[in-house]
Design a protein around this motif. Structure first.
Motif, PDB file in Angstrom:
ATOM      1  N   GLU A 168       0.812  -1.222   0.000  1.00  0.00           N
ATOM      2  CA  GLU A 168       0.000   0.000   0.000  1.00  0.00           C
ATOM      3  C   GLU A 168       0.850   1.278   0.000  1.00  0.00           C
ATOM      4  N   GLN A 169       2.126   1.168   0.393  1.00  0.00           N
ATOM      5  CA  GLN A 169       2.990   2.350   0.403  1.00  0.00           C
ATOM      6  C   GLN A 169       3.731   2.546  -0.923  1.00  0.00           C
ATOM      7  N   ASP A 170       3.499   1.684  -1.889  1.00  0.00           N
ATOM      8  CA  ASP A 170       4.232   1.760  -3.151  1.00  0.00           C
ATOM      9  C   ASP A 170       3.963   3.095  -3.858  1.00  0.00           C
ATOM     10  N   VAL A 171       5.035   3.785  -4.230  1.00  0.00           N
ATOM     11  CA  VAL A 171       5.013   5.097  -4.906  1.00  0.00           C
ATOM     12  C   VAL A 171       3.938   6.024  -4.325  1.00  0.00           C
ATOM     13  N   ARG A 172       3.846   6.054  -3.004  1.00  0.00           N
ATOM     14  CA  ARG A 172       2.818   6.853  -2.342  1.00  0.00           C
ATOM     15  C   ARG A 172       2.924   8.332  -2.691  1.00  0.00           C
ATOM     16  N   ALA A 173       4.160   8.865  -2.698  1.00  0.00           N
ATOM     17  CA  ALA A 173       4.329  10.295  -2.983  1.00  0.00           C
ATOM     18  C   ALA A 173       3.824  10.639  -4.375  1.00  0.00           C
ATOM     19  N   LEU A 174       4.043   9.765  -5.333  1.00  0.00           N
ATOM     20  CA  LEU A 174       3.560   9.994  -6.693  1.00  0.00           C
ATOM     21  C   LEU A 174       2.035   9.992  -6.732  1.00  0.00           C
ATOM     22  N   LYS A 175       1.420   9.035  -6.069  1.00  0.00           N
ATOM     23  CA  LYS A 175      -0.042   8.951  -6.062  1.00  0.00           C
ATOM     24  C   LYS A 175      -0.669  10.136  -5.347  1.00  0.00           C
ATOM     25  N   GLU A 176      -0.005  10.621  -4.315  1.00  0.00           N
ATOM     26  CA  GLU A 176      -0.551  11.782  -3.604  1.00  0.00           C
ATOM     27  C   GLU A 176      -0.541  13.027  -4.490  1.00  0.00           C
ATOM     28  N   VAL A 177       0.471  13.179  -5.332  1.00  0.00           N
ATOM     29  CA  VAL A 177       0.497  14.300  -6.268  1.00  0.00           C
ATOM     30  C   VAL A 177      -0.629  14.167  -7.288  1.00  0.00           C
ATOM     31  N   PHE A 178      -0.868  12.944  -7.768  1.00  0.00           N
ATOM     32  CA  PHE A 178      -1.896  12.707  -8.784  1.00  0.00           C
ATOM     33  C   PHE A 178      -3.297  12.656  -8.176  1.00  0.00           C
ATOM     34  N   GLY A 179      -3.389  12.362  -6.889  1.00  0.00           N
ATOM     35  CA  GLY A 179      -4.692  12.251  -6.246  1.00  0.00           C
ATOM     36  C   GLY A 179      -5.448  10.993  -6.604  1.00  0.00           C
ATOM     37  N   ARG A 180      -4.751   9.975  -7.054  1.00  0.00           N
ATOM     38  CA  ARG A 180      -5.384   8.709  -7.432  1.00  0.00           C
ATOM     39  C   ARG A 180      -4.284   7.666  -7.632  1.00  0.00           C
TER      40      ARG A 180
ATOM     41  N   HIS B 144      16.244   8.038 -15.280  1.00  0.00           N
ATOM     42  CA  HIS B 144      17.248   8.936 -15.818  1.00  0.00           C
ATOM     43  C   HIS B 144      16.658  10.236 -16.376  1.00  0.00           C
ATOM     44  N   SER B 145      15.383  10.192 -16.780  1.00  0.00           N
ATOM     45  CA  SER B 145      14.781  11.380 -17.383  1.00  0.00           C
ATOM     46  C   SER B 145      13.274  11.332 -17.212  1.00  0.00           C
ATOM     47  N   ALA B 146      12.636  12.496 -17.403  1.00  0.00           N
ATOM     48  CA  ALA B 146      11.177  12.547 -17.380  1.00  0.00           C
ATOM     49  C   ALA B 146      10.591  11.694 -18.497  1.00  0.00           C
ATOM     50  N   HIS B 147      11.255  11.645 -19.638  1.00  0.00           N
ATOM     51  CA  HIS B 147      10.802  10.821 -20.762  1.00  0.00           C
ATOM     52  C   HIS B 147      10.737   9.349 -20.354  1.00  0.00           C
ATOM     53  N   ASP B 148      11.766   8.878 -19.644  1.00  0.00           N
ATOM     54  CA  ASP B 148      11.790   7.480 -19.215  1.00  0.00           C
ATOM     55  C   ASP B 148      10.675   7.180 -18.224  1.00  0.00           C
ATOM     56  N   LEU B 149      10.463   8.067 -17.266  1.00  0.00           N
ATOM     57  CA  LEU B 149       9.405   7.851 -16.282  1.00  0.00           C
ATOM     58  C   LEU B 149       8.036   7.890 -16.947  1.00  0.00           C
ATOM     59  N   ARG B 150       7.839   8.800 -17.868  1.00  0.00           N
ATOM     60  CA  ARG B 150       6.557   8.905 -18.571  1.00  0.00           C
ATOM     61  C   ARG B 150       6.267   7.604 -19.327  1.00  0.00           C
ATOM     62  N   GLY B 151       7.251   7.073 -20.010  1.00  0.00           N
ATOM     63  CA  GLY B 151       7.066   5.813 -20.728  1.00  0.00           C
ATOM     64  C   GLY B 151       6.744   4.660 -19.792  1.00  0.00           C
ATOM     65  N   PHE B 152       7.389   4.639 -18.639  1.00  0.00           N
ATOM     66  CA  PHE B 152       7.138   3.609 -17.637  1.00  0.00           C
ATOM     67  C   PHE B 152       5.687   3.652 -17.163  1.00  0.00           C
ATOM     68  N   LEU B 153       5.181   4.843 -16.891  1.00  0.00           N
ATOM     69  CA  LEU B 153       3.825   4.970 -16.366  1.00  0.00           C
ATOM     70  C   LEU B 153       2.760   4.576 -17.383  1.00  0.00           C
ATOM     71  N   GLN B 154       3.105   4.578 -18.640  1.00  0.00           N
ATOM     72  CA  GLN B 154       2.162   4.145 -19.665  1.00  0.00           C
ATOM     73  C   GLN B 154       2.066   2.625 -19.753  1.00  0.00           C
ATOM     74  N   LYS B 155       2.984   1.925 -19.115  1.00  0.00           N
ATOM     75  CA  LYS B 155       3.073   0.469 -19.283  1.00  0.00           C
ATOM     76  C   LYS B 155       2.766  -0.320 -18.018  1.00  0.00           C
ATOM     77  N   VAL B 156       2.532   0.374 -16.905  1.00  0.00           N
ATOM     78  CA  VAL B 156       2.264  -0.306 -15.635  1.00  0.00           C
ATOM     79  C   VAL B 156       0.944   0.209 -15.062  1.00  0.00           C
ATOM     80  N   PRO B 157       0.316  -0.572 -14.166  1.00  0.00           N
ATOM     81  CA  PRO B 157      -1.010  -0.181 -13.670  1.00  0.00           C
ATOM     82  C   PRO B 157      -1.001   0.725 -12.447  1.00  0.00           C
ATOM     83  N   ILE B 158       0.075   1.468 -12.225  1.00  0.00           N
ATOM     84  CA  ILE B 158       0.053   2.448 -11.132  1.00  0.00           C
ATOM     85  C   ILE B 158      -1.106   3.410 -11.351  1.00  0.00           C
ATOM     86  N   PHE B 159      -1.229   3.919 -12.590  1.00  0.00           N
ATOM     87  CA  PHE B 159      -2.408   4.673 -13.027  1.00  0.00           C
ATOM     88  C   PHE B 159      -2.883   4.012 -14.314  1.00  0.00           C
ATOM     89  N   GLU B 160      -3.953   3.257 -14.243  1.00  0.00           N
ATOM     90  CA  GLU B 160      -4.429   2.583 -15.451  1.00  0.00           C
ATOM     91  C   GLU B 160      -4.947   3.577 -16.481  1.00  0.00           C
TER      92      GLU B 160
END
Length: 261
Positions: free
Chosen positions: A151-163, A202-218
C-alpha cells in the motif's frame, strides 16, 4: 490480473510487456523478484532434476516471460490470464523458448476449472490472490507463492496525482497482512517478507514511458496528466534521477493438512 482491458491495451501497443526504460535500482532489503524466483525454483527443484512430478499453476501470467524463465524446473506448467492479447504474446514467447510442457489459456483465477488437488505449486507474480481456489487445486502439501504490491508503493507519486493503485490504503490494514489473513483463514501457514527499494529514472521521458506500461495509473494520460507529472518530477528529481519509493511483499503459504473429523 485485476483489469484485463489495461493489459490488453499494453499488449496491443507493445506486443506484451515491453523492455523497461533504463533506471537505477537500489535494494537495501533485497530484490523481491529474485526472492520470489528463488522460492519458486526451489519448490520445483525439490522433486528432482527438471522438476520431477512438480506441477505449477501461474495466475495472471501476462506475456509469460517470467514464467518461462522458471518453467524448466517443473514437469508441467499452466499459465492463465484474462487478457487474450497477453496470452498471444505468451505463446509467441513459448515458441521461441521451445518449451512444449507449458500451456497458456484464458481462465479466471477465482474459478480455474482445474481438478481438485491437481498442482503442487501456485504462483502469482503481482497477480490475483484467491486463497480458497488455490487451496482447492493444490495437493495436500502444496504451496502458494505470491508477489504483491504494498500500500505504500510510490505513495508520494499517487498523492500528487490524487489517485492510483491502492490509493488511500496507507492508513488501513497493510495489504500484506490482509493477504496473509485471507490465506490463513483458507487453511495455509504463511511466511511474509516485505521489501522497500528505490528506483531512479534517468529522465522525465523514461518515467513517462514507464507509467504508460504499468497499472500504477491505469488511466495515465501524458497530456491530461502533464501538470501533475511535471509537479512530481520537480519534487522528486535529484542528481541520481527521478525517485520512486517502492514497496512490495512476498507471501509463501503452505497448505496445512486437514484434521480428520
Amino acid at each position: 490480473m485485476t483489469n484485463p482491458a489495461f493489459y490488453s491495451k499494453v499488449a496491443g501497443q507493445f506486443g506484451g510487456y515491453p523492455d523497461w526504460p533504463p533506471r537505477e535500482t537500489h535494494y537495501p532489503e533485497g530484490d523481491p523478484e529474485q526472492y520470489f524466483d528463488s522460492v519458486l525454483t526451489a519448490l520445483g527443484a525439490g522433486a528432482g532434476a527438471g522438476g520431477g512430478g512438480t506441477r505449477l499453476l501461474d495466475v495472471g501470467c501476462a506475456d509469460g516471460r517470467n514464467l518461462l524463465a522458471v518453467a524448466d524446473r517443473f514437469s508441467r506448467v499452466h499459465g492463465i490470464d484474462l487478457s487474450p492479447e497477453m496470452l498471444a504474446a505468451a505463446r509467441r514467447n513459448q515458441r521461441e523458448a521451445g518449451l512444449d510442457h507449458v500451456l497458456f489459456e484464458v481462465a479466471d483465477a477465482s474459478a480455474t476449472g482445474l481438478p481438485d488437488s491437481s498442482v503442487e505449486v501456485v504462483s502469482s507474480r503481482r497477480g490475483p490472490l484467491f486463497p480458497d481456489e488455490f487451496h482447492r487445486v493444490l495437493t495436500e502439501h502444496g504451496t502458494v507463492v505470491h508477489l504483491g504490491i504494498g500500500e505504500q508503493d510510490v505513495r508520494a507519486l499517487k498523492e500528487v496525482f490524487g489517485r492510483g493503485q491502492h490509493f488511500g490504503r496507507w492508513n488501513t490494514v497493510p495489504l500484506a497482512r490482509e493477504g496473509q489473513a485471507q490465506l490463513e483463514q483458507a487453511g495455509f501457514r504463511v511466511e511474509h517478507r516485505s521489501f522497500r527499494f528505490d528506483e531512479y529514472f534517468h529522465s522525465a521521458h523514461d518515467l513517462r514511458g514507464f507509467l504508460q506500461k504499468v497499472p500504477i495509473f491505469e488511466d495515465f494520460d501524458p497530456v491530461a496528466d502533464r501538470a501533475r507529472f511535471d509537479a512530481y518530477v520537480e519534487r522528486a528529481g535529484s542528481q541520481r534521477g527521478i525517485h520512486l519509493a517502492r514497496h512490495w511483499f512476498v507471501l509463501v503459504a503452505r497448505k496445512q493438512p486437514e484434521l480428520a473429523s
